[in-house]
Design a protein around this motif. Structure first.
Motif, PDB file in Angstrom:
ATOM      1  N   TYR A 136       0.862  -1.152   0.087  1.00 56.97           N
ATOM      2  CA  TYR A 136      -0.043   0.011  -0.024  1.00 56.97           C
ATOM      3  C   TYR A 136       1.035   1.290   0.090  1.00 56.97           C
ATOM      4  O   TYR A 136       1.518   1.574   1.022  1.00 56.97           O
ATOM      5  CB  TYR A 136      -0.949   0.036   1.127  1.00 56.97           C
ATOM      6  CG  TYR A 136      -1.620   1.191   1.217  1.00 56.97           C
ATOM      7  CD1 TYR A 136      -2.789   1.483   0.539  1.00 56.97           C
ATOM      8  CD2 TYR A 136      -1.256   2.349   2.255  1.00 56.97           C
ATOM      9  CE1 TYR A 136      -3.560   2.516   0.788  1.00 56.97           C
ATOM     10  CE2 TYR A 136      -2.137   3.519   2.160  1.00 56.97           C
ATOM     11  CZ  TYR A 136      -3.304   3.604   1.375  1.00 56.97           C
ATOM     12  OH  TYR A 136      -4.001   4.775   1.527  1.00 56.97           O
ATOM     13  N   GLY A 180       1.451  -5.400   9.392  1.00 58.97           N
ATOM     14  CA  GLY A 180       1.749  -4.170   8.575  1.00 58.97           C
ATOM     15  C   GLY A 180       3.490  -3.758   8.654  1.00 58.97           C
ATOM     16  O   GLY A 180       3.798  -3.712   9.784  1.00 58.97           O
ATOM     17  N   THR A 188       4.983  -1.106   8.449  1.00 57.19           N
ATOM     18  CA  THR A 188       5.410   0.094   9.247  1.00 57.19           C
ATOM     19  C   THR A 188       4.806   0.202  10.610  1.00 57.19           C
ATOM     20  O   THR A 188       5.165   1.066  11.466  1.00 57.19           O
ATOM     21  CB  THR A 188       4.682   1.229   8.321  1.00 57.19           C
ATOM     22  OG1 THR A 188       3.482   1.293   8.322  1.00 57.19           O
ATOM     23  CG2 THR A 188       5.499   1.364   6.943  1.00 57.19           C
ATOM     24  N   PHE A 217      -1.039   0.930   9.490  1.00 60.19           N
ATOM     25  CA  PHE A 217      -1.575   0.307   8.389  1.00 60.19           C
ATOM     26  C   PHE A 217      -3.257   0.289   8.805  1.00 60.19           C
ATOM     27  O   PHE A 217      -3.579   0.221   9.717  1.00 60.19           O
ATOM     28  CB  PHE A 217      -0.898  -0.841   8.090  1.00 60.19           C
ATOM     29  CG  PHE A 217      -1.374  -2.086   8.877  1.00 60.19           C
ATOM     30  CD1 PHE A 217      -2.157  -3.107   8.529  1.00 60.19           C
ATOM     31  CD2 PHE A 217      -0.577  -2.125   9.942  1.00 60.19           C
ATOM     32  CE1 PHE A 217      -2.362  -3.970   9.230  1.00 60.19           C
ATOM     33  CE2 PHE A 217      -0.683  -3.393  10.800  1.00 60.19           C
ATOM     34  CZ  PHE A 217      -1.714  -4.295  10.398  1.00 60.19           C
ATOM     35  N   ASP A 218      -3.831   0.379   7.376  1.00 57.28           N
ATOM     36  CA  ASP A 218      -5.328   0.110   7.245  1.00 57.28           C
ATOM     37  C   ASP A 218      -5.679  -1.206   6.856  1.00 57.28           C
ATOM     38  O   ASP A 218      -4.998  -1.642   5.885  1.00 57.28           O
ATOM     39  CB  ASP A 218      -5.826   1.084   6.745  1.00 57.28           C
ATOM     40  CG  ASP A 218      -5.803   2.541   7.508  1.00 57.28           C
ATOM     41  OD1 ASP A 218      -5.259   2.775   8.747  1.00 57.28           O
ATOM     42  OD2 ASP A 218      -5.657   3.621   6.841  1.00 57.28           O
ATOM     43  N   ARG A 221      -8.208   0.682  11.468  1.00 58.27           N
ATOM     44  CA  ARG A 221      -6.950   1.292  11.555  1.00 58.27           C
ATOM     45  C   ARG A 221      -5.878   0.798  12.442  1.00 58.27           C
ATOM     46  O   ARG A 221      -6.524   0.509  13.685  1.00 58.27           O
ATOM     47  CB  ARG A 221      -7.110   2.923  11.824  1.00 58.27           C
ATOM     48  CG  ARG A 221      -5.647   3.522  11.833  1.00 58.27           C
ATOM     49  CD  ARG A 221      -5.689   5.246  11.359  1.00 58.27           C
ATOM     50  NE  ARG A 221      -5.913   5.106  10.080  1.00 58.27           N
ATOM     51  CZ  ARG A 221      -5.631   6.347   9.374  1.00 58.27           C
ATOM     52  NH1 ARG A 221      -5.726   7.355   9.758  1.00 58.27           N
ATOM     53  NH2 ARG A 221      -5.846   6.259   7.830  1.00 58.27           N
ATOM     54  N   GLY A 232      -5.746  -1.924   1.612  1.00 54.91           N
ATOM     55  CA  GLY A 232      -5.202  -1.043   2.544  1.00 54.91           C
ATOM     56  C   GLY A 232      -5.762   0.272   2.811  1.00 54.91           C
ATOM     57  O   GLY A 232      -5.160   1.135   3.427  1.00 54.91           O
ATOM     58  N   ASN A 254      -3.656   6.325   5.056  1.00 58.20           N
ATOM     59  CA  ASN A 254      -2.676   6.066   6.269  1.00 58.20           C
ATOM     60  C   ASN A 254      -1.389   6.679   5.742  1.00 58.20           C
ATOM     61  O   ASN A 254      -1.055   5.806   4.641  1.00 58.20           O
ATOM     62  CB  ASN A 254      -2.985   4.737   6.889  1.00 58.20           C
ATOM     63  CG  ASN A 254      -2.079   4.490   8.034  1.00 58.20           C
ATOM     64  OD1 ASN A 254      -1.274   5.092   8.382  1.00 58.20           O
ATOM     65  ND2 ASN A 254      -2.751   3.898   8.720  1.00 58.20           N
ATOM     66  N   GLY A 288       1.478   5.783   7.150  1.00 53.47           N
ATOM     67  CA  GLY A 288       2.611   5.081   7.395  1.00 53.47           C
ATOM     68  C   GLY A 288       3.375   5.510   8.356  1.00 53.47           C
ATOM     69  O   GLY A 288       4.345   4.751   8.584  1.00 53.47           O
ATOM     70  N   THR A 312       3.659   0.675   2.863  1.00 53.56           N
ATOM     71  CA  THR A 312       3.317  -0.193   3.987  1.00 53.56           C
ATOM     72  C   THR A 312       3.233  -1.636   3.006  1.00 53.56           C
ATOM     73  O   THR A 312       2.450  -1.678   2.242  1.00 53.56           O
ATOM     74  CB  THR A 312       2.318  -0.082   4.888  1.00 53.56           C
ATOM     75  OG1 THR A 312       2.572   1.053   5.457  1.00 53.56           O
ATOM     76  CG2 THR A 312       2.114  -1.372   5.650  1.00 53.56           C
ATOM     77  N   THR A 356       1.647  -4.927   3.774  1.00 61.12           N
ATOM     78  CA  THR A 356       0.516  -5.512   4.476  1.00 61.12           C
ATOM     79  C   THR A 356       0.636  -7.229   4.145  1.00 61.12           C
ATOM     80  O   THR A 356       0.474  -7.581   2.953  1.00 61.12           O
ATOM     81  CB  THR A 356      -0.764  -5.045   4.203  1.00 61.12           C
ATOM     82  OG1 THR A 356      -0.572  -3.688   4.394  1.00 61.12           O
ATOM     83  CG2 THR A 356      -1.770  -5.780   5.100  1.00 61.12           C
TER      84      THR A 356
END
Length: 536
Positions: free
Chosen positions: A371, A429, A431, A434-435, A458, A492, A501, A503, A517, A519
């Motif tokens: 993402y 994720g 980072t 992440f979403d 989130r 994401g 997001n 990150g 990120t 995921t």
């Protein structure tokens, strides 16, 4: 009183319900607000010597089209005396507009004015959609004794939850921008509002893609707007800025019969169902209608059904004619179904994510995708205010490299769901910030993948890799026909429906740095990621 304007007389000839009375009106009445500011009010009345039940409609969007047609002339022609009022600081009314701080007190002041009118029969009802529903909940925090019925259509009751859904400190960015354009400009008239919408459309991409957000939005809304900056800059529910923004406790106090109307793709579907359940816990019996509508298509595609439902509710509870026998009506598979309550009893059916993109039995593996907030996964279909809202073919979205899908084989027989589907995912994720945007789709034999419902989560570095992420996908009533396939879509994000997001965990309002990120969704016996459907 005087004759209706020519435009409204022409609109009456096209109305869905046959007129029972001619209509006259008295525009520009000044009703004192709680602080004495004049609340400009238009009075619509049936031409008759008989006493008429009273409808109160309080609007932050002006008193012109479509409100003067949908509520003023339409309901007056059915025998109701209608007061269409501009709330404080809008549509020529005095004072300063604020989303929630004045509506409870100003509603009470309007009722006090009503009591003194010689034509007031001693009882009234309220009606209206969206913000016009919020002011009804605000009045319900201290219900006047003369209040007899409330019709709340696609209603909001909590502005924090509306802008920051599910109290996750994310932001419905598209909603903030479009709602901002409406609140800041619609009451100024059709020309000014149209100009504001054209400006928003022209600058929307810059507003949602440039950084920082506190600078990028300004072109889209015609300059700096402190209200928008406050919505963005106060992401936490316990912030004192949001004190009083939630009128939900009205459901614990209201004794008037309530009619709730919403749509499967309505922005306020979740809030409406929260209030439905809250009213029932308080011992009330609200009626509920859920149609195949978005927040804005209610009066286009569903006008006949919505008008008939509201007239029945008002005639029963305000005029004392007949009785309401239907408690819940939901639109599923092209037909209306009547239910005793929502949701009906169901049996959970569990489908596990499989590494090759299948959905069914447990299988060990993992699925990853990148993402990049510089090219965020776009929002498409579902609970939007933009032109792609509602049920749409998702194939172009699912072709993106940052979207993953998990799909069953063709169903041997039809499968009906009613309730709240959910996904339980074991996700990580790279980072830490992440979403997860998760969507349920119906795939027909031609390959069209049409969205049913969806949910968002989130995650922050506090999330442990071994913790399951439970993502409710919102209420749904749907039939998967025989030969169709069930699909779970994972990405994401859905930008700008939900602000991307970055990150980094930096504040959305001022952040400029973006980090991609990776995921990963794990599945198998140790990490049984799955979709659960409420099957009836």
């Amino acid at each position: 009183m005087e004759q209706l304007p020519f435009f409204l007389r022409m609109m009456r000839r096209r109305a869905r319900a046959a007129a029972r009375y001619d209509v006259e009106w008295q525009p520009g009445l000044e009703v004192p607000a709680a602080d004495g500011s004049p609340l400009i009010t238009d009075h619509y009345a049936p031409v008759t010597d008989e006493p008429c039940p009273v409808l109160l409609v309080r609007s932050a969007y002006g008193r012109g089209f479509p409100w003067n047609s949908l509520y003023g002339a339409e309901y007056a022609a059915q025998g109701f005396r209608v007061l269409l009022q501009s709330t404080r600081g809008t549509g020529g009314s005095g004072g300063e507009f604020h989303l929630w701080r004045h509506e409870a007190a100003d509603g009470q002041a309007t009722v006090e004015w009503l009591r003194k009118q010689e034509w007031f029969p001693g009882a009234f009802a309220t009606i209206g959609p969206s913000y016009l529903g919020y002011v009804q909940w605000a009045l319900g925090l201290d219900p006047p004794p003369e209040w007899r019925a409330a019709v709340l259509q696609v209603p909001a009751h909590d502005f924090y939850d509306g802008f920051h859904p599910d109290r996750q400190c994310t932001l419905r960015l598209e909603m903030c921008l479009i709602s901002g354009a409406a609140f800041f400009h619609q009451s100024a008239g059709a020309v000014a509002y149209t100009r504001a919408l054209l400006r928003l459309a022209r600058h929307l991409r810059h507003a949602v893609r440039a950084v920082p957000l506190l600078d990028s939005y300004r072109r889209a809304l015609g300059g700096r707007r402190q209200e928008f900056e406050d919505w963005v800059g106060h992401p936490y529910p316990d912030d004192l800025f949001w004190a009083g923004a939630d009128a939900g406790p009205a459901a614990d106090r209201m004794t008037v019969p309530v009619s709730l109307v919403t749509g499967w793709h309505d922005l306020a579907l979740g809030q409406t169902l929260q209030q439905y359940h809250r009213l029932r816990r308080a011992g009330r019996e609200p009626t509920l209608m859920i149609g195949p509508w978005t927040h804005t298509s209610l009066f286009e595609r569903g006008r006949a059904e919505v008008l008939a439902d509201s007239l029945e509710h008002l005639r029963v509870h305000l005029s004392g004619r007949g009785e309401r026998t239907t408690k819940v009506r939901v639109h599923i598979a092209g037909e209306w179904r009547e239910l005793p309550e929502w949701p009906p009893p169901s049996t959970p059916a569990r489908f596990h994510l499989r590494p090759e993109g299948g959905l069914g039995e447990l299988a060990d593996g993992a699925t990853s995708f990148a993402y990049d907030p510089r090219d965020p996964t776009p929002s498409f279909a579902g609970q939007l205010q933009s032109r792609t809202a509602g049920a749409r073919d998702n194939r172009r979205l699912e072709a993106r490299a940052d979207v993953r899908t998990f799909t069953t084989g063709p169903l041997p027989e039809a499968l009906d769901i009613m309730g709240t589907p959910a996904a339980d995912l074991y996700a990580t994720g790279s980072t830490g910030h992440f979403d997860l945007f998760v969507r349920l789709c119906d795939v027909d034999p031609q390959g069209r993948s049409v969205n049913v419902c969806d949910g968002f989560a989130r995650l922050t570095p506090d999330h442990s890799d071994e913790d399951v992420v439970h993502v409710p996908l919102g209420a749904a009533g749907h039939r998967f026909a025989a030969g169709h396939r069930i699909r779970l879509q994972i990405s994401g994000g859905a930008h700008p429906r939900f602000a991307r997001n970055y990150g980094t965990g930096e504040p959305l309002a001022t952040a400029t740095r973006m980090v991609a990120t990776m995921t990963t969704v794990h599945h198998g016996p140790a990490h049984p990621s799955a979709l659960t459907l409420p099957v009836v």
